[in-house]
Scaffold this motif. Structure first.
Motif, mmCIF file in Angstrom:
data_model
loop_
_atom_site.group_PDB
_atom_site.id
_atom_site.type_symbol
_atom_site.label_atom_id
_atom_site.label_comp_id
_atom_site.label_asym_id
_atom_site.label_seq_id
_atom_site.Cartn_x
_atom_site.Cartn_y
_atom_site.Cartn_z
ATOM 1 N N UNK A 4 0.836 -1.208 0.000
ATOM 2 C CA UNK A 4 0.000 0.000 0.000
ATOM 3 C C UNK A 4 0.870 1.257 0.000
ATOM 4 N N UNK A 5 1.933 1.248 0.794
ATOM 5 C CA UNK A 5 2.825 2.408 0.828
ATOM 6 C C UNK A 5 3.501 2.613 -0.524
ATOM 7 N N UNK A 6 3.905 1.526 -1.153
ATOM 8 C CA UNK A 6 4.542 1.618 -2.475
ATOM 9 C C UNK A 6 3.560 2.125 -3.516
ATOM 10 N N UNK A 7 2.330 1.635 -3.478
ATOM 11 C CA UNK A 7 1.304 2.110 -4.416
ATOM 12 C C UNK A 7 1.021 3.584 -4.184
ATOM 13 N N UNK A 8 0.941 3.986 -2.922
ATOM 14 C CA UNK A 8 0.695 5.391 -2.604
ATOM 15 C C UNK A 8 1.809 6.275 -3.159
ATOM 16 N N UNK A 9 3.053 5.828 -3.026
ATOM 17 C CA UNK A 9 4.189 6.602 -3.531
ATOM 18 C C UNK A 9 4.171 6.713 -5.049
ATOM 19 N N UNK A 10 3.471 5.786 -5.714
ATOM 20 C CA UNK A 10 3.354 5.818 -7.178
ATOM 21 C C UNK A 10 2.125 6.600 -7.636
ATOM 22 N N UNK A 11 1.351 7.104 -6.694
ATOM 23 C CA UNK A 11 0.174 7.881 -7.055
ATOM 24 C C UNK A 11 -1.029 7.038 -7.436
ATOM 25 N N UNK A 12 -1.113 5.844 -6.886
ATOM 26 C CA UNK A 12 -2.255 4.968 -7.152
ATOM 27 C C UNK A 12 -3.290 5.199 -6.051
ATOM 28 N N UNK A 13 -4.548 5.435 -6.402
ATOM 29 C CA UNK A 13 -5.560 5.575 -5.347
ATOM 30 C C UNK A 13 -5.676 4.269 -4.553
ATOM 31 N N UNK A 14 -5.621 4.373 -3.245
ATOM 32 C CA UNK A 14 -5.660 3.182 -2.403
ATOM 33 C C UNK A 14 -7.074 2.832 -1.985
ATOM 34 N N UNK A 15 -7.375 1.542 -2.055
ATOM 35 C CA UNK A 15 -8.606 0.978 -1.512
ATOM 36 C C UNK A 15 -8.134 -0.174 -0.632
ATOM 37 N N UNK A 16 -8.340 -0.047 0.664
ATOM 38 C CA UNK A 16 -7.812 -1.034 1.607
ATOM 39 C C UNK A 16 -8.698 -1.125 2.836
ATOM 40 N N UNK A 17 -8.353 -2.051 3.692
ATOM 41 C CA UNK A 17 -9.034 -2.170 4.983
ATOM 42 C C UNK A 17 -8.231 -1.385 6.012
ATOM 43 N N UNK A 18 -8.762 -1.298 7.205
ATOM 44 C CA UNK A 18 -8.087 -0.576 8.292
ATOM 45 C C UNK A 18 -7.051 -1.490 8.948
ATOM 46 N N UNK A 19 -6.053 -1.865 8.176
ATOM 47 C CA UNK A 19 -5.027 -2.792 8.633
ATOM 48 C C UNK A 19 -3.712 -2.043 8.828
ATOM 49 N N UNK A 20 -2.907 -2.502 9.790
ATOM 50 C CA UNK A 20 -1.583 -1.921 9.998
ATOM 51 C C UNK A 20 -1.625 -0.417 10.190
ATOM 52 N N UNK A 21 -0.798 0.275 9.432
ATOM 53 C CA UNK A 21 -0.704 1.729 9.559
ATOM 54 C C UNK A 21 -1.616 2.480 8.585
#
Length: 95
Positions: A4-21
Motif C-alpha cells: 500500500x505504501x509503495x502504491x501510494x508513492x506511485x500515485x495509485x488511489x488506495x482501496x484497503x481495509x483498516x489494517x496496519x498503519x
C-alpha cells in the motif's frame, strides 16, 4: 502494509481495509478509501473509482502529498530532532 505504501508513492488511489498503519495514512474519501473487508465492499469502492474517474485522480494527487511526509529522509530528520531534544532535556535535568 508495504504494498500500500509503495502504491501510494506511485500515485495509485488506495482501496484497503483498516489494517496496519493504513488508518494513520488514509483519510477516507480524501486520499484513499477504506472498505469493510468483504468482496462486495471492495467491489463497491472499485466501482466508485471506475464511475468517478476525477475522484481517483484527486485522491491520487492528495496521496502523493500525504506520502511525502512518510519518506524515510523526512522521518529520519524528525527522529533526529526528537532524539536531540530528549538528550538536551536529559542533560538539563542532570540525568
Amino acid at each position: 502494509p508495504n504494498p500500500c505504501l509503495e502504491a501510494a508513492a506511485c500515485g495509485v488511489p488506495l482501496v484497503t481495509t483498516r489494517v496496519g498503519n493504513m488508518p494513520e495514512l488514509i483519510r477516507d474519501g480524501d486520499n484513499g478509501l477504506f472498505f469493510d473487508g468483504t468482496a462486495e465492499g471492495l467491489a463497491n469502492k472499485l466501482a466508485l473509482l471506475r464511475d468517478t474517474p476525477s475522484l481517483g485522480s484527486q485522491m491520487a494527487a492528495r496521496m502523493i502529498e500525504t506520502i511525502r511526509e512518510w519518506d524515510w529522509g523526512e522521518l529520519a530528520e524528525n527522529y533526529a530532532h526528537m532524539f536531540a531534544s530528549l538528550l538536551a532535556a536529559s542533560e538539563r535535568s542532570g540525568r
